[in-house]
Every structure is written in structure tokens, then in C-alpha cells.
Enzyme design. Structure first.
Site, mmCIF file in Angstrom:
data_model
loop_
_atom_site.group_PDB
_atom_site.id
_atom_site.type_symbol
_atom_site.label_atom_id
_atom_site.label_comp_id
_atom_site.label_asym_id
_atom_site.label_seq_id
_atom_site.Cartn_x
_atom_site.Cartn_y
_atom_site.Cartn_z
ATOM 1 N N ASP A 230 0.827 -1.206 0.000
ATOM 2 C CA ASP A 230 0.000 0.000 0.000
ATOM 3 C C ASP A 230 0.863 1.259 0.000
ATOM 4 O O ASP A 230 1.862 1.347 0.729
ATOM 5 C CB ASP A 230 -0.857 -0.024 1.278
ATOM 6 C CG ASP A 230 -1.811 1.145 1.378
ATOM 7 O OD1 ASP A 230 -2.655 1.289 0.492
ATOM 8 O OD2 ASP A 230 -1.707 1.923 2.347
ATOM 9 N N GLU A 290 1.127 -0.610 -5.200
ATOM 10 C CA GLU A 290 0.220 0.509 -5.485
ATOM 11 C C GLU A 290 1.105 1.647 -5.987
ATOM 12 O O GLU A 290 1.618 2.449 -5.210
ATOM 13 C CB GLU A 290 -0.559 0.959 -4.255
ATOM 14 C CG GLU A 290 -1.629 1.971 -4.636
ATOM 15 C CD GLU A 290 -2.152 2.832 -3.497
ATOM 16 O OE1 GLU A 290 -1.566 2.869 -2.406
ATOM 17 O OE2 GLU A 290 -3.166 3.507 -3.722
HETATM 18 C C1 GLC Z 1 -4.052 3.407 -0.330
HETATM 19 C C2 GLC Z 1 -5.345 2.640 -0.247
HETATM 20 C C3 GLC Z 1 -6.428 3.580 0.206
HETATM 21 C C4 GLC Z 1 -6.066 4.107 1.573
HETATM 22 C C5 GLC Z 1 -4.679 4.751 1.552
HETATM 23 C C6 GLC Z 1 -4.168 4.999 2.939
HETATM 24 O O1 GLC Z 1 -4.089 4.408 -1.274
HETATM 25 O O2 GLC Z 1 -5.627 2.046 -1.485
HETATM 26 O O3 GLC Z 1 -7.682 2.952 0.247
HETATM 27 O O4 GLC Z 1 -7.004 5.042 2.000
HETATM 28 O O5 GLC Z 1 -3.729 3.917 0.931
HETATM 29 O O6 GLC Z 1 -3.809 3.782 3.544
#
Ligand code: GLC
Length: 568
Positions: A230, A290
Site C-alpha cells: 500500500d 500501489e
Molecule cells: C491506499 C489505499 C487507500 C487508503 C490509503 C491509505 O491508497 O488504497 O484505500 O485510504 O492507501 O492507507
């Protein structure tokens, strides 16, 4: 001069280090591909997938009960967004314990059962590792906040204010407000890129690194095959806390925009990714990132020059392409494929408006959903589906501020409506609450569920669901789709995106009408080595005959044609 034995030793050490940088599993085909390169991934948002105890919120037993469906669809691995104990401020992305399951989702035993059911159905589990921050209720943070002398103090980022009542610098949270939160306990500020309840970990502290690497070991040993990492771009910040340059305009929360120059994408991120990869290699693990990028060069960095970082950085720039046009998609795909890396295609996820709604024209919505599937499931690379995409689930944005569950939607209303719309319960059948729960679902289900649900669509041979299933089956079994190169054809056509996937003596011809008019196409593939006049139809949305004439191939509005051509 180096002695010969020393030379040999050095060569062996060098070769071993190269081997370590490579995935450790045996390739699944003659092209040297790993299992995840031939796999279809599927994102599950656990709150919304299937509710087994009817409290209105999905759970692990619910996921386990749908493994047979995932197998039927052709899914090989599911990425489950965070299901660890959490106060749920950011619906699980605020983790208070990385090595347990939130009681709302079940127990570790339930996890093991789900994992075992997955195995029986050949569906592997990927978990979501929230690396950048924890919950403010995590025991590490509670310790850290308690005193400046606490051994955990340096696990987070604490600073004095610039002056009384002034945060250390101008950095703003991506979720609104200053990125600094005052803590009266020690009269210092702590840093949070996201909500104040999500303090950033201090990745410059080796103890943080060791603890997080251990978290991955814990889950690998429990059978997970990898992690989705993430928010990796935000792991590091400039230790000198330079102010970010201010940009024109304001964000949804009314604050001046800024270039996040000093608190995103610092080069140190890559070292952490390489470290996580070293651990992953010991367990044959796969890492998905991500990764938000503007250019292919940026995307390339995540793979690493020696392929020693993450195997599957998602091409999230793909989710930003607009409008649905052959030239827009052709250009982007050519760039990504041209990078020489193994692409990872994503159309939708829990943070962005569903593709079905992004591209809907109100008239051909289902046909457009098939065009998208016909495209990204036939590209070279690994696709990651988002639950419900395969049945044409639409976004269901809240109509009133008081209905919003996602905090950013309340903070930024009405400009930012939050992410509830893309997180609604999976639509299993046409019974009340779409068969997701007999309780009160945590988010309302759009009325479209009556037609767009698994049970109804399974019965309809022309449904989006059956189309997905067929393309997935092709994606997983057709050698040209698995291994072939990508060659755009009729490149000046603005309405129709067409390409070949060439492999040895065969090629798949994929033709996607991205326009609301029927189109008549003519292909001369002799330059690409295919001089025949016909394609053998494998899949088409208008039920074409078993062969098609390459010189006169007609497509209905938003029609899809996939056929095979062979060298003569
Ligand atoms: C990432 C996740 C999102 C979350 C953020 C903070 O972007 O996909 O849903 O709010 O991280 O953890």
C-alpha cells in the site's frame, strides 16, 4: 593480480546474488514465465464481498464460501484489502495489529480455513501490507506517543512546531488539513500523510524495517503467496523538512495545492522495496505495488534495474485514461508494452470510480464493459480485476452528505464524495440486498443489482459475466495471448483499436470497436507475416460466424472480435 580461486569465488558469489534477485519458483512455460505472469488476479474488498453472519459486513467465511465461484470465473489469486484488526477509520488501512484478523472479519482460524478452501479451488491469497503507516491505536504508536524517552519514540516521525501553534512545515495531508498532528502528551507534532489516525512509520529506523519484514514472514508461513504493498510512494520524507512548493489552485478540501516534492517518491523507497523482495524470494512470494506514475520511466523503476524490486507494479496511469478512444488506449499500451517490462493492468479498484461508470454512455454501458474486458484481458501482462467488475457493477455514489461513510467524502463534500460508491456490496443474485446479507448492508446496493448479478448473468450466455469468463479462459490457455508480442494494426483508426498477439506460427487478432457506430474493418496482415484472408473466430460479441473475412470485418457499436490467424 587476483588468484584464480579467488576469482572463481567472486564469480560464484556474483552469480548467487543474481540468482537471489530472480524469483525463486520454477517457470511455468518455455518462455521462462512465472506463475503470476499467467495468472488472473482479483481484488476483494472484504467488507463488501460476502457476509456469512448477516451483520451487514462481509467476512472471511463469506470469502471462503465464494471460492468455487472464483474458480469458475478463472481467478487464480485474490488480493484481500486489509482484514487485520483496525479501528476502521480508513476501513482497514489503519492497522492496529498486523498479525491477526479483525473480529468483524473472523479469526486466524477462519483465515486458515479460507486459505485452505482457496487451495482446494486453486485460488491463492495475497494480503495488503500497509507499509507507510499504522493506526494511532497500534501498540507501537501508543508507546511512541507516551514519552520522548520511550523505545518506540523513533518508530514514528515526531518534530517540534516551527513556532507556537505552528506545524513543523507546510506539508498537507492527502486527506485534508496539515500533515502534522499535535500531541499534548509530549508537546510535539507527529507526521501523517493520510488521516491523523494513520501516523507514518519512520522507515529510517532499522527496527521498523525489521518489524515489517517479520510481518510478511508471519503471513508467508501461513500460506499467503504475496502482498499488495500500500502507498509505497509515501514511505520516506525529507529529514530536513523542506517546505513543498505551492501550486496554483485548491484541492477538494480547500487547501492550496502543492507539489509533494519532499514527502513522496524519495529514492530511499526503492531500497525498502528491494528489501521486501529479498524476503519475498525466500518464500517464493510475489509483490504487487500501489504505484501511481505519470510516465513509463517512473513505472520501470519499480521493477528495478536487476528485477530486484517488485514483480508487479500496477500501471495505475491506465485507470486515468479518458476518453474511451482507440488512439488514447493505443498510445498508452504501446508505451507500457514498449518498456520491455511485464505489465500489470488494472481498470478499477476501491479508490477510484468503477470503469463501468467512468466509460458509460447511458446507451451501450454493457457493451462498453465488454470492450474494456476484451481489451485488457488480451494484452500482454497480468490483469487484476476488481470484484463486481465482471458483472458490470456500477458506482453508487452517495446522494447526501449525511449518508457518506468514507471520511474524505464528508470532509470534501460535495467536490469529493469519497469512495463509498465503488465499495458497495457484491451483487450475487436478485433477492433483497443482492444476496450479500440478510442484515442491513453497510452500504446501499444500487437498484441495477436486479439485472446485474452473478446468478442472473450466469444464465445469460450474452451477459458481461459470461463474456469475462470466456476472455479469461482464452487469456489463460491461448499460447499467443500468454506469450505473444503485441503489434498494433490499422494504427490510424480512431474508432477501432486492433492488434495482433503473435506467437510462433499463430496470432490472435483482437478488434475492439470503441465507437457508438458500427464499423467495417479491413486488415492486411501480410507485413506481420500473416497473408491469409480469413480469421478463425474464437470470441465475438455479435455471434459472428466461425470464420471472418479479414478484408470485410464488421463490428457492431462497441463490438469485440477475437480470432486466430495462422501463417500460411
Ligand atoms: C491506499 C489505499 C487507500 C487508503 C490509503 C491509505 O491508497 O488504497 O484505500 O485510504 O492507501 O492507507
Amino acid at each position: 593480480m587476483l588468484k584464480p580461486t579467488l576469482c572463481i569465488l567472486l564469480i560464484v558469489v556474483f552469480l548467487c546474488s543474481l540468482a537471489l534477485a530472480q524469483p525463486q519458483t520454477a517457470p511455468v512455460d518455455a518462455e521462462g514465465h512465472q506463475w503470476w505472469q499467467h495468472a488472473v488476479f482479483y481484488e476483494v474488498y472484504p467488507r463488501s464481498f460476502m457476509d456469512s453472519n448477516n451483520d451487514g459486513i462481509g467476512d472471511l467465511n463469506g470469502i471462503a464460501s465464494k471460492m468455487d465461484y472464483l474458480k469458475w470465473l478463472g481467478v487464480d489469486a485474490i488480493w484481500i484489502t486489509p482484514c487485520f484488526p483496525s479501528p476502521q477509520v480508513d476501513f482497514g488501512y489503519d492497522v492496529s495489529n498486523y498479525v491477526d484478523i479483525d473480529p468483524m472479519y473472523g479469526t486466524l482460524k477462519d483465515f486458515d480455513r479460507m486459505e485452505a478452501t482457496g487451495k482446494t479451488n486453486n485460488v491463492s491469497i495475497v494480503l495488503d501490507l500497509v507499509v507507510n503507516h499504522t493506526s494511532d491505536q497500534h501498540k507501537w504508536f501508543l508507546q511512541s506517543e507516551s514519552s520522548k524517552a520511550n523505545p518506540y519514540r523513533d518508530w514514528y516521525i515526531w518534530r517540534d512546531g516551527k513556532a507556537p501553534n505552528q506545524p513543523p512545515n507546510n506539508w498537507i495531508s492527502i486527506f485534508g488539513g496539515s500533515a502534522w498532528q499535535w500531541s499534548g502528551k509530549t508537546s510535539q507534532y507527529y507526521y501523517h500523510f493520510f488521516y491523523p489516525q494513520q501516523p507514518d512509520l519512520n522507515w529510517r529506523n532499522p527496527k521498523v524495517k525489521d518489524a515489517m519484514f517479520d510481518v510478511t514472514r508471519f503471513w508467508y508461513k501461513r500460506g499467503v503467496v504475496g502482498f499488495r504493498l500500500d502507498a509505497v510512494d509515501t514511505l520516506f520524507e525529507d529529514p530536513n523538512l523542506h517546505d513543498n512548493p505551492v501550486l496554483p489552485g485548491k484541492d477538494a478540501y480547500g487547501q492550496a495545492n502543492q507539489e509533494r516534492k519532499y514527502n513522496t517518491n524519495l529514492p530511499e523507497v526503492m531500497q525498502v522495496l528491494a528489501g521486501l523482495r529479498t524476503v519475498a524470494n525466500q518464500y517464493h512470494g510475489v509483490l504487487i505495488g500501489e504505484t501511481w506514475t505519470d510516465t513509463v520511466e517512473q513505472l520501470k523503476r519499480y521493477y528495478g534495474p536487476q528485477h530486484d524490486r517488485i514483480q508487479m507494479p500496477m500501471d495505475l496511469a491506465f485507470t486515468k485514461l479518458q476518453p474511451l478512444s482507440a488512439s488514447v488506449f493505443r498510445r498508452h499500451i504501446a508505451n507500457v508494452v514498449g518498456s520491455g517490462e511485464w505489465p500489470v493492468w488494472v481498470m478499477s479498484n476501491h479508490d477510484i470510480t468503477r470503469a463501468y461508470s467512468r466509460f458509460a454512455d447511458g446507451k451501450h454501458d454493457d457493451a462498453i464493459a465488454k470492450v474494456l474486458a476484451g481489451m485488457y484481458l488480451t494484452l500482454p501482462g497480468t490483469p487484476i480485476l476488481y470484484y463486481g467488475e465482471e458483472i458490470g457493477m456500477q458506482n453508487n455514489n452517495p446522494k447526501r452528505k449525511e449518508d457518506v461513510k468514507d471520511p474524505i467524502g464528508r470532509l470534501g463534500w460535495p467536490k469529493e464524495k469519497g469512495r463509498d460508491g465503488e465499495r458497495t456490496p457484491m451483487q450475487w443474485n436478485d433477492s433483497p440486498n443482492a444476496g450479500f446479507t440478510t442484515g442491513i448492508p453497510w452500504l446501499p446496493i444500487p437498484t441495477g443489482y436486479r439485472t446485474h448479478n452473478v446468478a442472473t448473468e450466469k444464465k445469460d450466455p450474452n451477459s458481461i459475466l459470461n463474456f469475462y469468463r470466456q476472455v479469461i479462459a482464452l487469456h489463460k490457455t491461448n499460447p499467443a495471448l500468454l506469450n505473444g508480442d503485441w503489434v498494433p494494426v490499422n494504427e490510424n483508426d480512431d474508432n477501432v483499436l486492433a492488434y495482433l498477439r503473435r506467437y510462433r506460427d499463430e496470432a490472435m487478432l483482437v478488434v475492439l470497436n470503441m465507437s457508438a457506430n458500427s464499423q467495417k474493418e479491413s486488415f492486411d496482415l501480410s507485413q506481420q507475416g500473416f497473408s491469409g484472408n480469413e480469421a478463425q473466430t474464437l470470441l465475438s460479441t455479435d455471434g459472428s460466424a466461425s470464420t471472418a473475412k479479414l478484408k470485410a470485418l464488421t463490428l457492431e457499436p462497441f463490438g469485440v472480435y477475437i480470432g486466430k490467424v495462422s501463417r500460411k
